[in-house]
Design an enzyme around this catalytic site. Structure first.
Site, short mmCIF file in Angstrom:
data_model
loop_
_atom_site.label_atom_id
_atom_site.label_comp_id
_atom_site.label_asym_id
_atom_site.label_seq_id
_atom_site.Cartn_x
_atom_site.Cartn_y
_atom_site.Cartn_z
N TYR A 53 45.80 56.42 53.42
CA TYR A 53 45.38 55.73 52.18
C TYR A 53 45.93 56.41 50.93
CZ TYR A 53 42.77 52.40 54.86
OH TYR A 53 42.47 51.39 55.74
N HIS A 106 37.72 43.41 50.89
CA HIS A 106 38.01 44.53 51.79
C HIS A 106 38.08 45.86 51.06
CE1 HIS A 106 39.87 41.64 55.00
NE2 HIS A 106 38.54 41.60 54.96
N GLY A 172 49.57 33.98 51.18
CA GLY A 172 50.11 35.24 51.69
C GLY A 172 49.22 35.92 52.70
C1 BV8 Z 1 33.49 42.32 60.45
C2 BV8 Z 1 41.38 47.51 55.58
C3 BV8 Z 1 31.29 42.22 61.18
C4 BV8 Z 1 41.88 47.45 54.20
C5 BV8 Z 1 41.30 45.55 56.91
C6 BV8 Z 1 37.47 38.96 67.88
C7 BV8 Z 1 37.49 37.71 67.34
C8 BV8 Z 1 37.19 37.49 66.00
C9 BV8 Z 1 36.87 38.56 65.17
C10 BV8 Z 1 36.86 39.80 65.71
C11 BV8 Z 1 37.16 40.03 67.05
N1 BV8 Z 1 37.07 41.36 67.27
C12 BV8 Z 1 36.74 41.99 66.11
C13 BV8 Z 1 36.60 41.05 65.16
C14 BV8 Z 1 36.22 41.26 63.77
C15 BV8 Z 1 37.38 41.84 63.00
C16 BV8 Z 1 38.63 41.01 63.16
O1 BV8 Z 1 38.77 39.97 62.56
N2 BV8 Z 1 39.56 41.52 63.96
C17 BV8 Z 1 40.80 40.77 64.16
C18 BV8 Z 1 41.97 41.75 64.27
C19 BV8 Z 1 40.64 39.91 65.40
N3 BV8 Z 1 36.96 41.81 61.61
C20 BV8 Z 1 36.27 42.85 61.12
O2 BV8 Z 1 36.01 43.86 61.73
C21 BV8 Z 1 35.72 42.65 59.69
N4 BV8 Z 1 34.35 42.99 59.70
O3 BV8 Z 1 33.78 41.38 61.15
O4 BV8 Z 1 32.25 42.85 60.36
C22 BV8 Z 1 29.99 42.74 60.81
C23 BV8 Z 1 28.95 41.85 60.78
C24 BV8 Z 1 27.72 42.30 60.46
C25 BV8 Z 1 27.54 43.64 60.14
C26 BV8 Z 1 28.60 44.54 60.16
C27 BV8 Z 1 29.85 44.08 60.50
C28 BV8 Z 1 36.41 43.59 58.71
C29 BV8 Z 1 37.78 43.08 58.39
C30 BV8 Z 1 38.43 43.99 57.34
C31 BV8 Z 1 39.25 44.99 58.04
N5 BV8 Z 1 40.04 45.73 57.07
N6 BV8 Z 1 42.04 46.45 56.30
C32 BV8 Z 1 43.28 47.95 54.16
O5 BV8 Z 1 43.59 48.95 54.84
O6 BV8 Z 1 44.07 47.34 53.44
S1 BV8 Z 1 42.04 44.15 57.54
C33 BV8 Z 1 43.66 44.01 57.04
O7 BV8 Z 1 44.14 42.74 57.53
C34 BV8 Z 1 43.79 43.93 55.54
O8 BV8 Z 1 42.58 44.16 54.85
C35 BV8 Z 1 44.22 42.53 55.28
O9 BV8 Z 1 43.52 42.03 54.24
C36 BV8 Z 1 43.84 41.82 56.51
C37 BV8 Z 1 44.55 40.53 56.71
O10 BV8 Z 1 45.95 40.78 56.68
P1 BV8 Z 1 46.84 39.85 55.72
O11 BV8 Z 1 46.46 40.12 54.31
O12 BV8 Z 1 46.76 38.44 56.20
O13 BV8 Z 1 48.28 40.45 55.97
P2 BV8 Z 1 49.26 40.15 57.19
O14 BV8 Z 1 50.31 41.20 57.18
O15 BV8 Z 1 48.46 39.88 58.43
O16 BV8 Z 1 49.92 38.74 56.78
C38 BV8 Z 1 50.76 38.68 55.64
C39 BV8 Z 1 51.20 37.25 55.51
O17 BV8 Z 1 52.00 37.13 54.33
C40 BV8 Z 1 52.07 36.78 56.68
O18 BV8 Z 1 51.62 35.51 57.11
C41 BV8 Z 1 53.48 36.69 56.07
O19 BV8 Z 1 54.21 35.58 56.61
C42 BV8 Z 1 53.17 36.41 54.61
N7 BV8 Z 1 54.20 36.88 53.69
C43 BV8 Z 1 55.00 37.99 53.81
N8 BV8 Z 1 55.82 38.06 52.72
C44 BV8 Z 1 55.50 37.01 51.91
C45 BV8 Z 1 54.48 36.27 52.52
N9 BV8 Z 1 53.97 35.15 51.97
C46 BV8 Z 1 54.48 34.76 50.77
N10 BV8 Z 1 55.46 35.42 50.13
C47 BV8 Z 1 56.00 36.53 50.66
N11 BV8 Z 1 56.99 37.17 50.01
#
Ligand code: BV8
Length: 230
Positions: A53, A106, A172
């Protein structure tokens, strides 16, 4: 007054030089998510998590907002649109572009929180393992980031905004992380028009009414201009 809810992800900051997560050269290609973005990873090796971080905090502090962030600020300033901005991003590029209302569901890189008493304060550029809390002085300072398995911020307010949205725009984001990935379905349930603005169609693109595919710095200003011309 059109009620618009916007959810942004790492893709909106990509053209400002900040890494995304799931692109081929993304953050998760270089670090195991379990090691750097979970409370267990932090408990196991706080120095590694702080290093992850710290590097991102320094990079984000030096980054500038791009035309996509600025277009959203223009939309928020428009009289006939009520815009609620939610970001999954932990950088401050929306604020640097002049957005006054930003919900960081987040957390934020420039914030610190105490794992013992919950006190939150402005993080130093470099945080060290064992750093003490500004308030209770316990050695339990951590980045104010929502890790996997932790409750994101602002879910009640988000829920209520989605229930009354006329338009929901996902910008995004790959739509792979919950609960954010479920916001489109919630907005659809409320009868909103769904817009996805992304470099390429996300895995959930088929649920959206309108796809604007291409770089955010081109697609977001075009979308905002179209809205303001209505
Ligand atoms: C919770 C920390 C419950 C911050 C992050 C199974 C099924 C469903 C859900 C779950 C499961 N197992 C576990 C879960 C829950 C889990 C989850 O969803 N897991 C996923 C992997 C399946 N979620 C959690 O744990 C969340 N909490 O559920 O709590 C709870 C309930 C009650 C009580 C207590 C708890 C917490 C989620 C937050 C996790 N923290 N990161 C940091 O370090 O930054 S997540 C991480 O991924 C980031 O925060 C980010 O925000 C998030 C999503 O990523 P994106 O922003 O979408 O980025 P990515 O790279 O994926 O995509 C970028 C996109 O941009 C692409 O599509 C690309 O094409 C596009 N792009 C690229 N360049 C451009 C562009 N678009 C336009 N222009 C460009 N130039």
């Amino acid at each position: 007054m059109t009620k618009i809810v916007i959810l942004t992800g790492a893709g909106i900051s990509a053209e400002s030089g900040l890494g995304t997560f799931r692109d081929t050269d993304g953050l998760w290609a270089r670090h195991r998510l379990e090691d750097v973005a979970t409370p267990e990873g932090f408990a196991r090796n706080p120095a590694l998590v702080h290093a992850f971080y710290n590097a991102r905090r320094v990079k984000a502090a030096a980054a500038d907002p791009n035309a996509a962030h600025q277009a959203i600020t223009r939309l928020q300033a428009a009289q006939n649109h009520d815009v609620f901005l939610i970001t999954q991003n932990v950088d401050r590029l929306h604020e640097k572009a002049g957005s006054r209302q930003v919900l960081h569901m987040h957390g934020v890189l420039d914030g610190a929180v105490c794992a013992s008493c919950g006190h939150r304060w402005a993080a130093p550029m470099e945080m060290q393992a064992g750093a003490v809390c500004d308030a209770c002085k316990a050695p339990s300072a951590r980045p104010d980031i929502v890790w996997f398995g932790e409750m994101p911020y602002g879910l009640d307010q988000i829920e209520s905004k989605l229930r009354s949205a006329d338009v929901f725009a996902a910008i995004g984001t790959s739509g792979q992380v919950y609960p954010a990935a479920g916001f489109a379905a919630q907005a659809r349930g409320a009868g909103a028009h769904l817009v996805e603005i992304n470099l390429e169609p996300s895995g959930g693109a088929q649920h959206f009414d309108e796809l604007r595919t291409g770089p955010a710095t081109q697609m977001v200003p075009a979308w905002v201009d179209a809205l303001l011309a209505l």
